[in-house]
Write an enzyme that holds these catalytic residues in place. Structure first.
Site, PDB file in Angstrom:
ATOM      1  CG  HIS A   1      -0.439   0.310   2.496  1.00 39.35           C
ATOM      2  ND1 HIS A   1      -0.116  -0.638   3.434  1.00 39.35           N
ATOM      3  CD2 HIS A   1      -0.126   1.490   3.053  1.00 39.35           C
ATOM      4  CE1 HIS A   1       0.362  -0.040   4.507  1.00 39.35           C
ATOM      5  NE2 HIS A   1       0.368   1.242   4.305  1.00 39.35           N
TER       6      HIS A   1
ATOM      7  CG  ASP B   1      -0.278  -3.911   2.712  1.00 33.66           C
ATOM      8  OD1 ASP B   1       0.315  -3.438   1.719  1.00 33.66           O
ATOM      9  OD2 ASP B   1      -0.550  -3.253   3.723  1.00 33.66           O
TER      10      ASP B   1
ATOM     11  CB  SER C   1       2.872   1.937   6.390  1.00 35.39           C
ATOM     12  OG  SER C   1       1.585   2.093   6.918  1.00 35.39           O
ATOM     13  N   GLY C   2       4.881  -0.715   6.331  1.00 34.49           N
ATOM     14  CA  GLY C   2       5.970  -1.346   5.578  1.00 34.49           C
ATOM     15  C   GLY C   2       7.116  -1.828   6.443  1.00 34.49           C
TER      16      GLY C   2
END
Ligand SMILES: [Ca+2]
Length: 475
Positions: A259, A304, A401-402
């Site tokens: 994402h 994701d 995120s990530g």
């Protein structure tokens, strides 16, 4: 009145009279030193000023050109043949807007989760297992006749191009898979058909890459400032600014969330910053490729996961190191302690980030609890992992995120990727992570395929000759 001119005359005479006695007679040679500075100044005025003017003009032209290029680069994309510009919004939009299709060439690519690569490593001492395609069953590799070539082939199948290490380990009493001899064909490991008993009584313990080791252990439980010495695999993935965290898997590859790339699909503007726990003061590295998996519309929050390939391989140091991928059978029970790091949530928190890397200790939360009515109501699939703090608390809202969700066994492993969640780590709204074990085969496949598709990139690696050989064999 009459005296003044005489006095002047007298002074002039004195001067004239002095000259014949001086060391420098009045001839052509004594004139030149007096006139030379004047000539240089004039020359400078004539030529130098012109040169300076030309240089200043040139600098101004360059500055304007760079400025125009920056503006053009920001809003337009340059098509080569025929020569024209298209708006940047048409780059990587799935339509061929340049005649030669360059606008769709360097984009985030979907790579399907293909057939099994046929090898995997078990949490039982990193022992090698091989798939028998005829029966569809996995078997453990017997150490009999196992060679360095076979070890390299196994690691190559998992997308590693580093020099592997391997050793014999005794078959444990609770060994549940068949133990078989391994052979090689077409650069792939196979179960030997006429496999006899494993005479050595040993399995192959295989390590493709030294990973998951940091110089410093994390100290205190809870959200706090982190050091890059503790987490040398943490990277910042950037598109003009920090967008996501990520983790180094090997010299070429960064693991992160899909994402992160939703808004910007053109690969050339993405950069990766490694080796720093601060945002913004380290040079960033160019990206060669970005891979994701096509989304499942039924479960849009699933898959994701993304792999970022760097243009040039990393050189490992105390602050730049890879984290291990989890073992294929690594199954984390509820309450298993984990760590999460990041510069702050980039989406949930409206882009507000910490300048310094933050760390938090969390625990695995049972997926049934995570899917309860007061939590995520069935949105959490088997390919996701919930983690948070049982007591809850805003202080643990420090994922990014990530970035990696990490588990420490013998080495640190990236068991999850910070994906989504409501709020911050409480029992009813824990963080939801992509479960890395569910995508091991995809990670192996992408790295392996990319390795063969881009042999020139591997000219930087120490084992380039080996891959050149493989490539020739494949072709
Ligand atoms: Ca296009």
């Amino acid at each position: 009145m009459g005296k003044s001119p005489d006095k002047n005359q007298c002074l002039l005479l004195k001067k004239k009279n002095k000259d014949p006695d001086s060391d420098q007679p009045l001839n052509s040679f004594d004139v030149s030193p007096l006139r030379k500075p004047r000539t240089s100044l004039e020359t400078f005025k004539k030529v130098g000023v012109l040169i300076i003017a030309a240089l200043v003009s040139l600098a101004a032209i360059i500055v304007v050109a760079v400025f125009i290029k920056m503006i053009l680069d920001k809003y337009y994309f340059f098509c080569g043949q025929p020569l024209h510009f298209i708006p940047r919004t048409q780059v990587c939009d799935g339509q061929l807007d340049c005649a030669s299709g360059e606008d769709e060439l360097h984009c985030v690519k979907n790579y399907p989760d293909g057939p099994p690569v046929g090898v995997r490593l078990s949490k039982d001492r990193s022992t090698l297992q091989v798939l028998d395609p005829t029966t569809g069953a996995w078997a453990s590799a017997c150490f009999d006749n196992f060679t360095e070539t076979l070890a390299k082939t196994a690691c190559g199948q998992m997308g590693y191009d580093s020099k592997p290490t391997f050793r014999a380990v005794e078959i444990s009493p609770d060994q549940d898979l068949d133990v078989v001899e391994i052979t090689e064909n077409s650069q792939e490991l196979h179960v030997q058909n006429s496999s006899g008993p494993c005479l050595s009584g040993s399995l192959v313990s295989l390590y493709c890459l030294a990973c998951g080791e940091s110089l410093k252990a994390p100290r205190v439980v809870g959200g706090e400032k982190a050091s890059v010495d503790s987490w040398p695999w943490q990277v910042s993935i950037q598109y003009n600014r920090h967008i996501c965290g990520g983790s180094i898997l090997d010299p070429h590859w960064i693991l992160t969330a899909a994402h992160c790339f939703r808004k910007h699909l053109d690969v050339s503007h993405w950069k990766v910053r490694v080796g720093s726990d601060k945002l913004g003061n380290f040079p960033s590295l160019p990206v060669a490729k970005i891979f994701t998996i096509e989304l499942n519309t039924k479960y849009p929050k699933e898959k994701d996961i993304a792999l970022v390939k760097l243009q040039f391989p990393l050189t490992f140091s105390g602050t730049v190191r890879p984290i291990c991928l989890p073992f294929s059978d690594e199954d984390l029970t509820p309450a298993t302690p984990l760590w999460v790091i990041g510069w702050g949530f980039t989406e949930q928190d409206g882009g507000k980030m910490s300048d310094t890397l933050l760390q938090a200790s969390v625990q695995v939360i049972d997926s049934t609890r995570c899917n309860a009515e007061d939590a995520y109501q069935g949105e959490v699939t088997k390919k996701m992992l919930c983690a948070g703090i049982l007591k809850g608390g805003v202080d643990t809202c420090q994922g990014d995120s990530g970035g990696p969700l990490m588990y420490q066994a013998d080495q640190w492993q990236v068991v999850g990727i910070v994906s989504w969640g409501h709020g911050c780590g409480g029992p009813s709204t824990p963080g939801v992570y992509t479960k890395v074990t569910a995508y091991l085969n995809w990670i192996y496949s992408v790295r392996k395929v990319s390795m063969f598709a881009l042999p020139t990139v591997h000219s930087f690696s120490p084992s380039a000759q080996w891959y050149q050989t493989i490539l020739q064999a494949e072709l």
